[in-house]
Every structure is written in C-alpha cells, then in structure tokens.
Write a protein that holds these residues in place. Structure first.
Motif, mmCIF file in Angstrom:
data_model
loop_
_atom_site.group_PDB
_atom_site.id
_atom_site.type_symbol
_atom_site.label_atom_id
_atom_site.label_comp_id
_atom_site.label_asym_id
_atom_site.label_seq_id
_atom_site.Cartn_x
_atom_site.Cartn_y
_atom_site.Cartn_z
ATOM 1 N N PRO A 58 4.777 -11.286 72.363
ATOM 2 C CA PRO A 58 4.623 -12.132 73.543
ATOM 3 C C PRO A 58 3.240 -12.761 73.668
ATOM 4 C CG PRO A 58 4.528 -9.829 74.175
ATOM 5 C CD PRO A 58 4.890 -9.873 72.714
ATOM 6 N N ASP A 59 2.257 -12.214 72.958
ATOM 7 C CA ASP A 59 0.904 -12.756 73.064
ATOM 8 C C ASP A 59 0.695 -13.999 72.214
ATOM 9 O OD1 ASP A 59 0.246 -10.766 74.835
ATOM 10 O OD2 ASP A 59 -0.555 -9.438 73.288
ATOM 11 N N LEU A 60 1.639 -14.307 71.338
ATOM 12 C CA LEU A 60 1.533 -15.556 70.572
ATOM 13 C C LEU A 60 1.733 -16.745 71.502
ATOM 14 C CD1 LEU A 60 3.558 -15.062 67.270
ATOM 15 C CD2 LEU A 60 1.109 -15.211 67.544
ATOM 16 N N VAL A 116 7.583 -19.139 56.649
ATOM 17 C CA VAL A 116 7.418 -18.315 57.854
ATOM 18 C C VAL A 116 6.423 -17.189 57.572
ATOM 19 C CG1 VAL A 116 8.584 -16.712 59.416
ATOM 20 C CG2 VAL A 116 9.651 -18.893 58.859
ATOM 21 N N ALA A 117 6.493 -16.590 56.395
ATOM 22 C CA ALA A 117 5.557 -15.513 56.051
ATOM 23 C C ALA A 117 4.125 -16.023 55.999
ATOM 24 C CB ALA A 117 5.960 -14.889 54.713
ATOM 25 N N VAL A 118 3.923 -17.198 55.420
ATOM 26 C CA VAL A 118 2.575 -17.781 55.370
ATOM 27 C C VAL A 118 2.087 -18.104 56.782
ATOM 28 C CG1 VAL A 118 1.264 -19.817 54.632
ATOM 29 C CG2 VAL A 118 2.739 -18.628 53.001
ATOM 30 N N VAL A 124 -1.881 -13.945 61.933
ATOM 31 C CA VAL A 124 -2.530 -12.636 61.952
ATOM 32 C C VAL A 124 -4.011 -12.761 61.628
ATOM 33 C CG1 VAL A 124 -2.646 -10.408 60.740
ATOM 34 C CG2 VAL A 124 -0.446 -11.324 61.464
ATOM 35 N N VAL A 125 -4.346 -13.563 60.622
ATOM 36 C CA VAL A 125 -5.744 -13.709 60.214
ATOM 37 C C VAL A 125 -6.562 -14.413 61.285
ATOM 38 C CG1 VAL A 125 -7.262 -14.870 58.548
ATOM 39 C CG2 VAL A 125 -5.270 -13.605 57.741
ATOM 40 N N LEU A 126 -6.000 -15.485 61.871
ATOM 41 C CA LEU A 126 -6.733 -16.245 62.880
ATOM 42 C C LEU A 126 -6.595 -15.685 64.287
ATOM 43 C CD1 LEU A 126 -6.067 -19.891 61.645
ATOM 44 C CD2 LEU A 126 -8.040 -18.417 61.179
ATOM 45 N N GLY A 127 -5.620 -14.796 64.476
ATOM 46 C CA GLY A 127 -5.447 -14.170 65.797
ATOM 47 C C GLY A 127 -5.065 -15.152 66.881
ATOM 48 N N TRP A 128 -4.105 -16.032 66.590
ATOM 49 C CA TRP A 128 -3.674 -17.004 67.607
ATOM 50 C C TRP A 128 -2.910 -16.302 68.706
ATOM 51 C CZ3 TRP A 128 -1.411 -21.353 64.034
ATOM 52 C CH2 TRP A 128 -2.475 -22.086 63.489
#
Length: 130
Positions: A58-60, A116-118, A124-128
C-alpha cells in the motif's frame, strides 16, 4: 467454420476433439494435459502476484501499484486462456498426425514477467513510496 472458431468450440466440448483423426498414444495426451496444468499453475501464480502487489504494497504510489498489479493480473488471465487454447491445438495436431503448433506466447509472457520484475527491482532500489 474457420479453424479459430472450431478450436474455440472445442474449449467447451473437448470430447468432440475425438471426432478428428486417430487416437494418439495416451501418454502424449497425458503429457499435453500436464502441460495445460503447468500453464494454469503459472496463471494462478500471476493472478496471486497481482493481488499481492495491490494488497500488500500500500505504500507504493497508487499508479505504480495499480500498474504492476494490472500487468500481473492481465498476464495471468492471458496465460489461463492460452492454456486451454494450446491444449486443444496440440490435441488436434496429435490426432491429425501434424506438427505441434508453435507460439510466441511463451516469449511474450517471459518479457512481461521480466519487465514487471525489473520495475519491482527499480522500486525496491529507489524506494518509491506514496
């Protein structure tokens, strides 16, 4: 009736496939069924992944979350439809002693899942977060 409509009719009346050609070795029919079930498991996994992205992240940002969920759900739906279509086409080909049908769908499904995986990796890396 064109081949597509005839094949579509066989989705709902698979017993009619016996009207075509000769009965193949039952091992080939069972292998075809196992392949069908593998496609269905893949479809269920994609649908489950789509719901998981929507419900458990939900935080996306809303657009990102919904876009990923819809991509996975659509891939799951297409995979389920492809499963029955492939089963009918292969069963008919075996009964007619024809070459098994080829399809670009596995490549398209792989690309969709890979994208979708990319996207998830970037998120995950950028923490959007929303």
């Amino acid at each position: 009736m064109n081949d597509f409509l005839r094949g579509l009719r066989l989705w709902f009346a698979p017993g009619r496939v016996a009207e075509e050609g000769e009965t193949p070795d039952y091992r080939f029919s069972l292998a075809n069924e196992r392949t069908f079930l593998a496609w269905i498991r893949t479809a269920l996994a994609l649908v489950g992944g789509g719901f998981a992205v929507d419900q458990f992240l939900p935080d996306l940002r809303w657009g990102v979350r919904v876009g990923l969920a819809v991509a996975l759900l659509a891939a799951g739906a297409l995979c389920a439809l492809r499963a029955v279509n492939h089963w009918v086409r292969c069963e008919r080909a075996m009964r007619r002693k024809e070459d098994l049908p080829v399809s670009a769908f596995p490549t398209l499904l792989s690309l969709a899942v890979g994208l979708v995986a990319v996207a998830m990796l970037v998120i995950v890396v950028l923490g959007w977060a929303g």
